[in-house]
Each structure stands twice: as C-alpha cells, then as structure tokens.
Design an enzyme around this catalytic site. Structure first.
Site, PDB file in Angstrom:
ATOM      1  N   ILE A 163       0.934  -1.157  -0.002  1.00  9.77           N
ATOM      2  CA  ILE A 163      -0.019   0.077  -0.197  1.00  9.77           C
ATOM      3  C   ILE A 163       0.953   1.267  -0.159  1.00  9.77           C
ATOM      4  CG2 ILE A 163      -1.712   1.201   1.213  1.00  9.77           C
ATOM      5  CD1 ILE A 163      -2.716  -1.555  -0.105  1.00  9.77           C
ATOM      6  N   ARG A 264      -6.642   5.101 -15.171  1.00 11.30           N
ATOM      7  CA  ARG A 264      -5.440   4.625 -15.816  1.00 11.30           C
ATOM      8  C   ARG A 264      -4.819   5.488 -16.674  1.00 11.30           C
ATOM      9  NH1 ARG A 264      -8.003  -1.680 -16.216  1.00 11.30           N
ATOM     10  NH2 ARG A 264      -6.964  -2.166 -14.044  1.00 11.30           N
ATOM     11  N   GLY A 361      28.680   2.330 -20.505  1.00 10.06           N
ATOM     12  CA  GLY A 361      29.170   2.122 -19.117  1.00 10.06           C
ATOM     13  C   GLY A 361      28.578   2.814 -18.070  1.00 10.06           C
ATOM     14  N   GLU A 384      -1.583  -0.827 -10.577  1.00  3.92           N
ATOM     15  CA  GLU A 384      -2.744  -0.444 -11.237  1.00  3.92           C
ATOM     16  C   GLU A 384      -3.048  -1.303 -12.289  1.00  3.92           C
ATOM     17  OE1 GLU A 384      -4.903   2.608 -11.497  1.00  3.92           O
ATOM     18  OE2 GLU A 384      -4.280   3.305  -9.507  1.00  3.92           O
ATOM     19  N   SER A 387       0.214  -5.711 -16.963  1.00  5.80           N
ATOM     20  CA  SER A 387       0.479  -5.584 -18.503  1.00  5.80           C
ATOM     21  C   SER A 387      -0.511  -6.722 -18.876  1.00  5.80           C
ATOM     22  CB  SER A 387       1.477  -5.860 -19.071  1.00  5.80           C
ATOM     23  OG  SER A 387       2.345  -4.414 -18.809  1.00  5.80           O
TER      24      SER A 387
HETATM   25  C1  LIG Z   1       5.321  -0.197  -5.545  1.00  8.09           C
HETATM   26  C2  LIG Z   1       3.871  -0.620  -5.331  1.00  8.09           C
HETATM   27  C3  LIG Z   1       2.784   0.126  -5.132  1.00  8.09           C
HETATM   28  C4  LIG Z   1       1.775  -0.433  -4.891  1.00  8.09           C
HETATM   29  N1  LIG Z   1       0.536   0.532  -4.210  1.00  8.09           N
HETATM   30  C5  LIG Z   1      -0.687  -0.038  -4.237  1.00  8.09           C
HETATM   31  C6  LIG Z   1      -1.679   0.828  -3.493  1.00  8.09           C
HETATM   32  O1  LIG Z   1      -1.495   2.145  -3.260  1.00  8.09           O
HETATM   33  N2  LIG Z   1      -2.919   0.191  -3.163  1.00  8.09           N
HETATM   34  C7  LIG Z   1      -3.138  -1.092  -3.746  1.00  8.09           C
HETATM   35  O2  LIG Z   1      -4.485  -1.507  -3.305  1.00  8.09           O
HETATM   36  N3  LIG Z   1      -2.313  -1.817  -4.279  1.00  8.09           N
HETATM   37  C8  LIG Z   1      -1.043  -1.388  -4.606  1.00  8.09           C
HETATM   38  N4  LIG Z   1      -0.163  -2.102  -5.123  1.00  8.09           N
HETATM   39  C9  LIG Z   1      -0.423  -3.687  -5.566  1.00  8.09           C
HETATM   40  C10 LIG Z   1      -0.310  -3.853  -6.910  1.00  8.09           C
HETATM   41  O3  LIG Z   1      -1.628  -3.021  -7.568  1.00  8.09           O
HETATM   42  C11 LIG Z   1      -0.383  -5.304  -7.473  1.00  8.09           C
HETATM   43  O4  LIG Z   1       1.127  -5.835  -6.930  1.00  8.09           O
HETATM   44  C12 LIG Z   1      -0.855  -5.544  -8.690  1.00  8.09           C
HETATM   45  O5  LIG Z   1      -2.026  -5.346  -8.847  1.00  8.09           O
HETATM   46  C13 LIG Z   1      -0.305  -7.023  -8.890  1.00  8.09           C
HETATM   47  O6  LIG Z   1      -0.710  -7.766  -8.120  1.00  8.09           O
HETATM   48  P1  LIG Z   1       0.129  -9.067  -7.412  1.00  8.09           P
HETATM   49  O7  LIG Z   1       1.339  -8.438  -7.180  1.00  8.09           O
HETATM   50  O8  LIG Z   1      -0.591 -10.004  -6.523  1.00  8.09           O
HETATM   51  O9  LIG Z   1       0.581  -9.919  -8.606  1.00  8.09           O
HETATM   52  P2  LIG Z   1      -0.027 -11.392  -9.100  1.00  8.09           P
HETATM   53  O10 LIG Z   1      -1.577 -11.089  -9.137  1.00  8.09           O
HETATM   54  O11 LIG Z   1       0.146 -12.429  -8.168  1.00  8.09           O
HETATM   55  O12 LIG Z   1       0.388 -11.479 -10.666  1.00  8.09           O
HETATM   56  C14 LIG Z   1       1.457 -12.290 -10.977  1.00  8.09           C
HETATM   57  C15 LIG Z   1       1.590 -12.536 -12.381  1.00  8.09           C
HETATM   58  O13 LIG Z   1       0.648 -13.258 -12.787  1.00  8.09           O
HETATM   59  C16 LIG Z   1       0.042 -12.559 -13.865  1.00  8.09           C
HETATM   60  N5  LIG Z   1      -1.520 -12.890 -13.788  1.00  8.09           N
HETATM   61  C17 LIG Z   1      -2.360 -12.731 -12.698  1.00  8.09           C
HETATM   62  N6  LIG Z   1      -3.630 -13.266 -12.949  1.00  8.09           N
HETATM   63  C18 LIG Z   1      -3.447 -13.387 -14.506  1.00  8.09           C
HETATM   64  C19 LIG Z   1      -4.514 -13.570 -15.335  1.00  8.09           C
HETATM   65  N7  LIG Z   1      -5.769 -13.660 -15.073  1.00  8.09           N
HETATM   66  N8  LIG Z   1      -4.161 -13.780 -16.653  1.00  8.09           N
HETATM   67  C20 LIG Z   1      -2.828 -13.706 -16.877  1.00  8.09           C
HETATM   68  N9  LIG Z   1      -2.010 -13.320 -16.218  1.00  8.09           N
HETATM   69  C21 LIG Z   1      -2.070 -13.126 -14.830  1.00  8.09           C
HETATM   70  C22 LIG Z   1       0.425 -11.272 -13.341  1.00  8.09           C
HETATM   71  O14 LIG Z   1       0.107 -10.344 -14.742  1.00  8.09           O
HETATM   72  C23 LIG Z   1       1.680 -11.177 -12.985  1.00  8.09           C
HETATM   73  O15 LIG Z   1       2.503 -11.333 -14.121  1.00  8.09           O
HETATM   74  C24 LIG Z   1       1.160  -1.546  -5.337  1.00  8.09           C
HETATM   75  C25 LIG Z   1       2.343  -2.462  -5.695  1.00  8.09           C
HETATM   76  C26 LIG Z   1       3.732  -2.009  -5.706  1.00  8.09           C
HETATM   77  C27 LIG Z   1       4.588  -2.758  -6.216  1.00  8.09           C
END
Ligand SMILES: Cc1cc2nc3c(=O)[nH]c(=O)nc-3n(C[C@H](O)[C@H](O)[C@H](O)COP(=O)(O)OP(=O)(O)OC[C@H]3O[C@@H](n4cnc5c(N)ncnc54)[C@H](O)[C@@H]3O)c2cc1C
Length: 404
Positions: A163, A264, A361, A384, A387
């Site tokens: 978060i 977005r 470099g 957000e 990809s």
């Molecule tokens: C620096 C940072 C700041 C953030 N800030 C916030 C915030 O303020 N509030 C908040 O709520 N969240 C926040 N997030 C969370 C962020 O939105 C999530 O990390 C993101 O949505 C991905 O979720 P995950 O990390 O659980 O990855 P996962 O959902 O586990 O995904 C892992 C991989 O699997 C792929 N994948 C998952 N499902 C599918 C599918 N159905 N089809 C194809 N591929 C798939 C994904 O694309 C990814 O490559 C933040 C994250 C970071 C790193």
C-alpha cells in the site's frame, strides 16, 4: 461534449510550466538522494503543499477539466521530475479518488480534503485494496468487514499488502469483503479515520524502484469504524448485495478489471514522463559523446534508436490523451484506458533501457540518472493492473467474451 484537441489550452500550458519549474528546481536536485535514502520525502511534499500542487483544490479542479487533459499533463511533468517523489505527491489522490468514486457528496466533502490536509499541516491518504493473496484477483479479498448491530459500527480485520503511504497515512480507504460468497460484488469501501485503534503498519517494502515512495503492509486488527465510514451508505450497500444475491454468480465482473479504467490514463501519463526524461537525457548525451571521431548520435544505430524512442513516447502520449478525453466525455468502450496504461508502461521500460544502452558503461552506474529511471519505469507494468491484466481488459472489451 468538449472537442478533442491536440493543442493544450492556456490553462494546460500554465499548469505544465508551473509543474515543470517545480520539477527542475525542487525535485531533480534531490532525486538521487531520496532514491538512496528510500524514505518518504517530506520536505518535497511540504514544498508542493506550500505552492498548491499538493492540495485537495488542485486535485478537485484537475478532475473537473472537461477535456480530461489536466491530470495527464500534470502527471507527465511531475514524473519527468522524479517518479518516487511524484508518487509521494500523487499517492494521496488515489485515496481521494476512491472516496469520490463511491462516497456520498457529504462523505466526499468530509473525507477527501483530509487526505491532503493544509499547506501548514500536510496529511496523507492511502488506498488499500491489494492483499498478500489478492493483487490482480481482487475479487478474492480476505479482509472482512462485519456490521455490529449493537453499536452501529463496522469491524474490519485483515492484512493489506503493497500500500502506497500505507500505515503513515492519516486517512486509509479500505476495500473489504462484506459477503465473501459474492466475491467482487460482495465488497465495500470504508474510510478509516486518523488515529483509529487497531490499524498499524506491517513491513515496509524495500523496492527495486520508486524508492522515495513509501510502500508498506497495513494490518487491520479489530478496527472499529462508525457506520458513516461505509462509503455510499448502508442502504445502498444492502440493495447492491440483494441484487447480487438475486443474480447469483452469472455475469460477475472482476472489479480490478473495470473500476480503474478511468484512472489509468493518469497513471499511464506518469510512465510517459519517466520515458521522456530518459529520452531527453540520452539525446543530449548522444550529441556530445564521441567515438570513432564523431558524435554517437551520428552512428545510425544510435540515431535510429533515438528516432524509435521519440516515436514510441509520442504514440504512448496520444493513447493517454485519447483515453483521458474519452473518460471525461463518457466514451470509453474498447479498453482505451487499459490500452494507454499498457502502452505507456511498456514504452517506459523499453525507452529507459535504450537510454542505458546509449550511455554505455556510464548508463549502468548510479552516477547517472538513467538506471534510476529504468528501475522506476518497471513498476508501470505491475501496479494499477499488470500488463497481462490490461490485455485481458482490452480483449474482453473487444470481444465481449470472458477471455481468461
Ligand atoms: C510499489 C507498489 C505500490 C503499490 N501501491 C498499491 C496501492 O496503493 N494500493 C493497492 O491496493 N495496491 C497497490 N499495489 C499492488 C499492485 O496493484 C499489485 O501488486 C498488482 O495489482 C499485482 O498484483 P500481485 O502483486 O498480487 O501479482 P499477481 O496478481 O499475483 O500476478 C502475478 C503475475 O501473474 C499474472 N497474472 C495474474 N492473473 C492473471 C490472469 N488472469 N491472466 C494472465 N496473467 C495473470 C500477472 O500479470 C503477473 O505477471 C502496489 C504495488 C507495488 C509494487
């Protein structure tokens, strides 16, 4: 409906130059330092609050621009300055947007300004959706909200992950499951007011990029909030739950795949800002650096690289402006918001990598900013909506089918 125009109006140009000045004078000189410190850049955010950039008024005015372009123009310029600090300034806006998205006018008036505070007393907001086991798949949130009939309060329990401003914010907007069986349609958003007992910061993440932005877990342990902290109110929630129970699981949308479609373009514009910073820097470098008796820009390999970088950045910005305009004028229909975020995120990663290559470099060292921009850019293919999730949204919008 406002005309779509590629010509920024006078207000846009004024905001652009105002933020550019802030980026040059306040952000750029300390960008390296705050990246190394990996701490929330309070002095920079306070300066942004003093000059009105970090304020509820700025956010409210920007979101009311009928062309939709104020936010993308502001975001590109700010993140051209620095992405970690840029997110520290823009992060509270996520919470305010969450409140505006589902709150009643009274709730928006009460809570959204508190996400920013005042120039003399800066406050922060955090938008808490993601969890350790629910990032892309937000329909499976485990954080529970249970209504206590006796006191009229809601009781929140769970852990939020990743978060922005988590645990250091004054206002936390928390999305929780009220009826887990209904998955995405059984969820509601709650404001957790400042100083509420039971909310604490878990681990603070050490990150690859945007290191000046604070990212942490938020732990909710028997957090009690008054009934009026349920955004939208109980009557509306009860009606929504009744409709969802009646419809069963058919046609259920995953909120992660649609709710953010309108925000977005602004996130995409942040990525364009990082890409433009890296392009401009490497262009100047390529004109000055000589090998084999000429500037490296005169080697076709580098000249063509610069041409492709400029073209990709412009393509990304055009998608961003189109989506921003459509989102303000009610025309999003083919996943245009996701297209802009997907394109801009991938362009930022690619352009910043090319910039490292152009610097050779030197580009690989922390003495030069391009490696930092590359690290910062990477988050734009992840948060957000990753990809892959953007491609799902676009494919579903185009086909009308549940592509999985
Ligand atoms: C620096 C940072 C700041 C953030 N800030 C916030 C915030 O303020 N509030 C908040 O709520 N969240 C926040 N997030 C969370 C962020 O939105 C999530 O990390 C993101 O949505 C991905 O979720 P995950 O990390 O659980 O990855 P996962 O959902 O586990 O995904 C892992 C991989 O699997 C792929 N994948 C998952 N499902 C599918 C599918 N159905 N089809 C194809 N591929 C798939 C994904 O694309 C990814 O490559 C933040 C994250 C970071 C790193």
């Amino acid at each position: 409906m406002t005309e779509f125009s590629l010509r920024p109006n006078d207000d846009h140009l004024q905001i652009q130059s105002w933020i550019h000045e802030f980026a040059v004078d306040v952000m750029r000189p300390v960008a390296h330092e705050w990246d190394e410190r990996e701490e929330f850049p309070w002095p920079v955010v306070q300066e942004a609050a003093r000059n009105g950039l970090y304020s509820f008024d700025f956010a409210a005015n920007a979101s009311m621009d009928p062309t939709g372009l104020t936010y993308p123009i502001a975001a590109e310029e700010l993140f051209w300055g620095d992405a970690g600090m840029g997110l520290s300034i823009f992060g509270s806006g996520l919470a305010a947007t969450g409140i505006a998205g589902t709150g009643t006018p009274e709730q928006v008036a009460e809570w959204a300004p508190q996400c920013f505070g005042t120039a003399d007393d800066v406050k922060l907001g955090a938008f808490c959706v993601s969890e350790p086991d629910a990032g892309s798949d937000v329909s499976s949130l485990r954080t529970r909200a249970v209504y206590d009939q006796a006191t009229g309060e809601w009781v929140l329990n769970g852990t939020k992950a990743w978060i922005t401003n988590g645990g250091i914010a004054d206002i936390h907007v928390v999305v929780a499951a009220v009826d887990p069986e209904l998955r995405g349609r059984g969820q509601a958003s709650f404001v957790v007011p400042p100083g509420t007992k039971g909310l604490s910061m878990g681990q603070k993440y050490k990150k690859h990029g945007i290191r000046a932005s604070h990212t942490a877990e938020v732990v909710l342990d028997e957090v009690r909030v008054p009934g009026h902290c349920l955004l939208g109110g109980k009557e509306k929630l009860d009606a929504k739950l009744a409709r969802a129970r009646e419809a069963g699981h058919s046609g259920q949308k995953q909120p992660a795949m649609s709710t953010f479609e309108m925000t977005r373009p602004t996130v995409a514009a942040q990525a364009v800002g990082i890409a433009r910073a890296a392009f401009e820097y490497s262009l100047e470098y390529a004109k000055e650096r000589t090998t084999f008796g000429k500037s490296i820009a005169m080697h076709q390999a580098i000249g063509f690289k610069l041409a492709d970088m400029a073209m990709e950045i412009d393509a990304a910005r055009l998608l961003v402006w189109r989506a921003a305009w459509l989102s303000r004028n009610g025309g999003l229909s083919r996943g245009e918001g996701s297209m802009s975020k997907l394109k801009a995120g991938e362009v930022a990663v690619w352009v910043t990598e090319q910039a490292i290559q152009i610097l050779g470099g030197y580009g690989y060292t922390r003495e030069y900013p391009v490696e930092r921009w590359h690290r910062d850019a990477k988050i734009y293919t992840i948060f957000e909506g990753t990809s892959e999730i953007q491609r799902l949204v676009i494919a579903r919008a185009l086909t009308g089918l549940r592509v999985e």
